[in-house]
Design a protein around this motif. Structure first.
Motif, PDB file in Angstrom:
ATOM      1  N   ALA A 402       0.822  -1.204   0.000  1.00 46.73           N
ATOM      2  CA  ALA A 402       0.000   0.000   0.000  1.00 46.73           C
ATOM      3  C   ALA A 402       0.858   1.256   0.000  1.00 46.73           C
ATOM      4  O   ALA A 402       0.500   2.269  -0.607  1.00 46.73           O
ATOM      5  N   ASP A 406       1.320   5.484  -1.700  1.00 46.37           N
ATOM      6  CA  ASP A 406       0.830   6.408  -0.675  1.00 46.37           C
ATOM      7  C   ASP A 406       2.032   7.001   0.059  1.00 46.37           C
ATOM      8  O   ASP A 406       2.718   6.309   0.827  1.00 46.37           O
ATOM      9  N   ARG A 434      -5.723   3.573   6.073  1.00 52.42           N
ATOM     10  CA  ARG A 434      -5.207   4.020   4.765  1.00 52.42           C
ATOM     11  C   ARG A 434      -4.718   2.835   3.948  1.00 52.42           C
ATOM     12  O   ARG A 434      -4.963   2.742   2.735  1.00 52.42           O
ATOM     13  N   ASN A 438      -6.279   1.654   0.447  1.00 52.37           N
ATOM     14  CA  ASN A 438      -5.393   1.659  -0.718  1.00 52.37           C
ATOM     15  C   ASN A 438      -5.395   0.300  -1.397  1.00 52.37           C
ATOM     16  O   ASN A 438      -5.544   0.190  -2.623  1.00 52.37           O
TER      17      ASN A 438
END
Length: 478
Positions: A402, A406, A434, A438
């Motif tokens: 991820a 990010d 998050r 993601n």
């Protein structure tokens, strides 16, 4: 029986003049009237690698935490290195190409917090530190070999050292910083204390390095790192040093051999690195000969677990723990240990040896465990494998996957691999969220592509990481 030193003692001896030994000598100079470093190797008065440091011919990086720790021990060191032309790596995306567990972090991402590392060659860094230490009035260096410490059975303490010519030198404290080949376990057994437990992992790392002059303007990055993986047991590192020359290191893990010539390194780069970097490497000119180095086993001697230790002698640096050099943490760990030594000395000298052993274990344990999980689960190393290694590494890969797209997650990861933040701190719920969002987004994009028959090019633009055929939210089986 333990011997208590006075608030300021007379003489300290350091066995070994490497970076660890020099850091120890700097700290001891504030607490002892006289500090003597014994080193068998000739110490050059110029910034070149010593023959006794074979790993010094390969890529070296002073990571952000190490830079902070060394600056606290040697104020002004970082500014002087920059003045001498040492490159600085900041948190700009054009400065770094970093690949871990098959995922590229940092490229094209503007991270938010401060992330500054330095790229001196090993010879230059040691020279900078050595000049500072030897300019301290109460520190001296002698090019002599220490045969063994002098042990007093009556007080169960070390009272000095015996040199190879038979001379005995009295000391209130001896620091054993001779490296991973330290004979302190043998001496402890001879003195009746037994050997420390030795934790080992067979990493089977082999390096092949080449100095390369690359025409200016071909590479914006100053640090290029591509780690090995379980299905790809070779990796590479490229660092631009203060002399305007790149050091390019190819390495193999789990006893995998790296390329043996520059053409082989270039061919490997074409399979691992972005095209503009591999093309620049091919355009470069090799400087000097290739250098090779093997690192079969990483070790941690658990002095902190011993029932009793003699007073008057402390192990230091690689004599305690030597880590897999592909993680680039050796100098940082030596600097951390120097600040541990400073802290325990500032708190008094009663029970100094045991207190330092405990402090060193506290700073070593999280790094040892982090590396052990990666070595065994990703690099095919041989060693103890607790049941939780597999699930933990599965979660790690999901998080890093991820983080590839990010910058907030990438920064969280890079700050911990650089040891800026505690390795004990798990991602907070907001970062876990998050990562989940993601990975779900990427999984849905891939499923949509598969459903609509999108092109491979479109797929690679949407999903830059490894092929995904299911959500990366579940922990893979061990």
């Amino acid at each position: 029986m333990r011997r208590n030193l006075q608030s300021r003692s007379h003489h300290a001896v350091v066995i070994g003049g490497s970076i660890a030994g020099l850091c120890a000598a700097r700290v001891l100079s504030d607490h002892f009237d006289r500090v003597t470093i014994y080193e068998r190797d000739e110490l050059p008065d110029e910034p070149v690698n010593r023959s006794a440091i074979p790993q010094g011919l390969h890529v070296h990086l002073l990571m952000a935490r190490g830079a902070q720790e060394l600056e606290s021990v040697f104020p002004g060191l970082l500014a002087d290195m920059v003045d001498a032309g040492v490159p600085v790596i900041e948190n700009r995306p054009e400065s770094i190409h970093f690949s871990a567990a098959g995922h590229v972090l940092g490229t094209g991402q503007q991270m938010l917090g401060e992330f500054t590392a330095y790229v001196p060659s090993r010879g230059h860094l040691e020279w900078q530190i050595r000049n500072r230490v030897l300019s301290i009035p109460n520190v001296s260096v002698a090019r002599q070999v220490v045969s063994q410490p002098r042990f007093d059975p009556a007080t169960r303490s070390v009272t000095g050292v015996v040199l190879d010519d038979g001379e005995t030198v009295a000391a209130d404290l001896v620091v054993e910083a001779s490296g991973r080949g330290s004979r302190l376990p043998v001496w402890l057994e001879e003195w009746g204390f037994g050997r420390p437990r030795e934790d080992q992992i067979q990493v089977g790392v082999t390096y092949a390095s080449q100095r390369v002059h690359i025409p200016e303007g071909l590479i914006a990055e100053k640090m290029v790192v591509c780690g090995a993986a379980l299905d790809r047991p070779r990796g590479m590192g490229m660092l631009f040093h203060e002399d305007g020359i790149w050091i390019v290191t190819a390495f193999g893990v789990a006893k995998t051999e790296p390329p043996r010539d520059f053409a082989g390194i270039c061919a490997l780069a074409e399979t691992l690195l972005p095209p503009h970097i591999s093309a620049a490497l091919r355009a470069g000119d090799p400087v000097g000969k290739m250098n090779f180095h093997r690192y079969p086993t990483r070790k941690w001697r658990r002095y902190d677990k011993m029932a009793e230790l003699p007073s008057g002698i402390i192990p230091f640096g690689d004599a305690v723990a030597s880590l897999n050099p592909t993680f680039g943490q050796g100098v940082t760990m030596a600097a951390l240990q120097a600040n541990n030594l400073r802290a325990v000395l500032d708190d008094g000298t009663d029970n100094l040896v045991a207190r330092l052993a405990k402090a060193t274990a506290r700073t070593t344990l999280p790094v040892w465990l982090m590396n052990a999980v990666a070595d065994i689960e990703e690099h095919g190393a041989q060693g103890p494998r607790p049941w939780w290694y597999g699930p933990l590494f599965g979660l790690f890969k999901q998080f890093v996957g991820a983080a590839e797209t990010d910058p907030v997650l990438a920064e969280w990861f890079l700050r911990r691999t650089s040891l800026l933040d505690s390795l004990w701190v798990v991602p907070p719920p907001r970062l876990v969220g998050r990562a989940i969002r993601n990975n779900v987004r990427l999984w849905r994009a891939e499923r949509q592509r598969m459903h609509t028959g999108g092109s491979a090019a479109a797929h690679s633009a949407v999903v830059p990481a490894a092929e995904r055929t299911e959500p990366t939210l579940s922990t893979p089986a061990e």
